[in-house]
Design an enzyme around this catalytic site. Sequence first.
Site, PDB file in Angstrom:
ATOM      1  N   GLU A  48     -72.952  -0.840  77.367  1.00  0.00           N
ATOM      2  CA  GLU A  48     -73.846  -0.373  77.025  1.00  0.00           C
ATOM      3  C   GLU A  48     -73.413  -0.429  75.512  1.00  0.00           C
ATOM      4  O   GLU A  48     -71.938  -0.438  75.296  1.00  0.00           O
ATOM      5  CB  GLU A  48     -73.257   1.580  77.030  1.00  0.00           C
ATOM      6  CG  GLU A  48     -74.508   1.533  78.658  1.00  0.00           C
ATOM      7  CD  GLU A  48     -74.305   2.904  78.953  1.00  0.00           C
ATOM      8  OE1 GLU A  48     -74.302   3.766  78.121  1.00  0.00           O
ATOM      9  OE2 GLU A  48     -73.770   3.582  80.495  1.00  0.00           O
TER      10      GLU A  48
ATOM     11  N   SER B  29     -72.322   7.480  77.107  1.00  0.00           N
ATOM     12  CA  SER B  29     -72.889   9.321  76.656  1.00  0.00           C
ATOM     13  C   SER B  29     -72.295  10.027  76.990  1.00  0.00           C
ATOM     14  O   SER B  29     -72.127  10.810  76.876  1.00  0.00           O
ATOM     15  CB  SER B  29     -73.837   8.679  77.253  1.00  0.00           C
ATOM     16  OG  SER B  29     -74.057   8.865  78.195  1.00  0.00           O
TER      17      SER B  29
ATOM     18  N   ASP C 210     -77.753  -1.662  77.331  1.00  0.00           N
ATOM     19  CA  ASP C 210     -78.227  -0.303  76.856  1.00  0.00           C
ATOM     20  C   ASP C 210     -77.781   0.245  75.198  1.00  0.00           C
ATOM     21  O   ASP C 210     -76.431   0.692  75.752  1.00  0.00           O
ATOM     22  CB  ASP C 210     -77.885   0.598  78.106  1.00  0.00           C
ATOM     23  CG  ASP C 210     -78.561   1.534  77.555  1.00  0.00           C
ATOM     24  OD1 ASP C 210     -78.586   2.161  76.646  1.00  0.00           O
ATOM     25  OD2 ASP C 210     -78.074   2.717  78.934  1.00  0.00           O
TER      26      ASP C 210
ATOM     27  N   HIS D 132     -77.449   5.443  72.578  1.00  0.00           N
ATOM     28  CA  HIS D 132     -77.131   6.540  72.318  1.00  0.00           C
ATOM     29  C   HIS D 132     -76.422   5.751  70.746  1.00  0.00           C
ATOM     30  O   HIS D 132     -75.688   6.475  69.926  1.00  0.00           O
ATOM     31  CB  HIS D 132     -75.889   7.403  73.084  1.00  0.00           C
ATOM     32  CG  HIS D 132     -76.535   7.857  73.794  1.00  0.00           C
ATOM     33  ND1 HIS D 132     -76.804   8.873  73.736  1.00  0.00           N
ATOM     34  CD2 HIS D 132     -76.808   7.362  75.193  1.00  0.00           C
ATOM     35  CE1 HIS D 132     -77.073   9.728  74.633  1.00  0.00           C
ATOM     36  NE2 HIS D 132     -76.849   8.660  75.324  1.00  0.00           N
TER      37      HIS D 132
ATOM     38  N   LYS E 245     -83.587   9.897  71.881  1.00  0.00           N
ATOM     39  CA  LYS E 245     -82.588  10.877  70.878  1.00  0.00           C
ATOM     40  C   LYS E 245     -83.427  10.768  69.908  1.00  0.00           C
ATOM     41  O   LYS E 245     -82.810  11.349  69.396  1.00  0.00           O
ATOM     42  CB  LYS E 245     -80.819   9.359  71.865  1.00  0.00           C
ATOM     43  CG  LYS E 245     -81.139   9.789  73.307  1.00  0.00           C
ATOM     44  CD  LYS E 245     -80.514   8.806  73.922  1.00  0.00           C
ATOM     45  CE  LYS E 245     -80.271   9.291  75.440  1.00  0.00           C
ATOM     46  NZ  LYS E 245     -81.721   9.621  75.918  1.00  0.00           N
TER      47      LYS E 245
END
Length: 391
Positions: free
Chosen positions: A175, A179, A204, A207, A239
């Site tokens: 990521e 998160s 990913d 965020h 988000k």
Amino acid sequence: MSFSFIQAQLAKQQALNLYRTRKVLDKGTGRLLIHQGVKYINFSSNDYLGLSQHPDIKSAYIKGIEQYGCGSGSSSLVTGYSKAHQELEELIADWQQAPKCLLFSTGFSANSGVLSTLGQNTNTGFYLDKLSHASLIDGAFNSRAKSKRFKHNDINQLNEMLSNSNSIDKLIIAEGVYSMDGDTGNLSGLNDAALKHQANLYIDDAHGVGVLGNNGQGTFSQQGIEKGSHLIQMITFGKALATQGAAVTGSEEFIDYLVNRCRDYIYSTAMPAANALATIASIKLCHSERWRREKISKLTNLFKSKLDECIEITDSESSIIGILTGSEESALFCQQQLKNNGFWLTAIRPPTVENGKSRLRVTITSNHNDNDISELANRINEVIGKCLQNK
């Protein structure tokens, strides 16, 4: 009629302080949250840039409904793919400096669907960061690929796994921003490992996009990583971009493969065209209103500076800060005490985090102000301090 295990499992969740319920909100976006008529300052939202109520985005959504209607009415491969969807894909590909882009209805569907599609044979090896999101874990371990997990941000262990791998095709999965801890992935180390071992790299960046990088492109931009054909990136719209849906970027060949083989894409109803137009408006605001990212950074630093030294926090590099409480019971107690003081935070408990590492998750947005931050820090110092004294 019910399943024999349901009652016992729910009772176990309650006994372990892991039982979950939903809260019906009168208003849930923006700086203020209203629950049962009571206002709270909301520190649990992923609306990082404070765009969920922005008039330009709402106007674009309304115009989209007037032009296209409320829903898409079909999957993208039937009649659900409009000029609005195409324009959004082209905008994202240009924004992310990627050859091509593909839209998905949710980030969970994008992650699990892409990994399931890439992991269709046992000659493929997946290597996941230990703290990877549940959607990544589900996609990898529900596929036929050989999946392994390396310690969080441990590039040495990753290199060792790749050196010992006999997989024909290898994919590193991690990521951009994690998160629950708020720290960032070591994209430079991950990219070097991918190039060294002829592996692909999947990030990913749910965020990171919108919040990091000069124009909000995300963690790759923030860390100065030059993109190549071996890189795959997933971004979400729900988000920082404040709409709904997700996108995956990569090489033209890779995106064409997903269009033809990814079941989550082929058999899902396309997102409404109005949502695509709203997301276009949001991305344009990301470009033009850099002050939102600057304000988030300023408020985050202020918050950390006002916490007492006895307060243990995660090693955050973003506006996500975990306030560690230890036990699940302590996390729930502190959550309620802060709610009594007008602050809405969420207690994060296993299995979302490891046993013994329950926490309050603070997310700071550009809608907050200096007074919000100072008051929250003061209340946390008071509540957590009492909690520590009672241990």
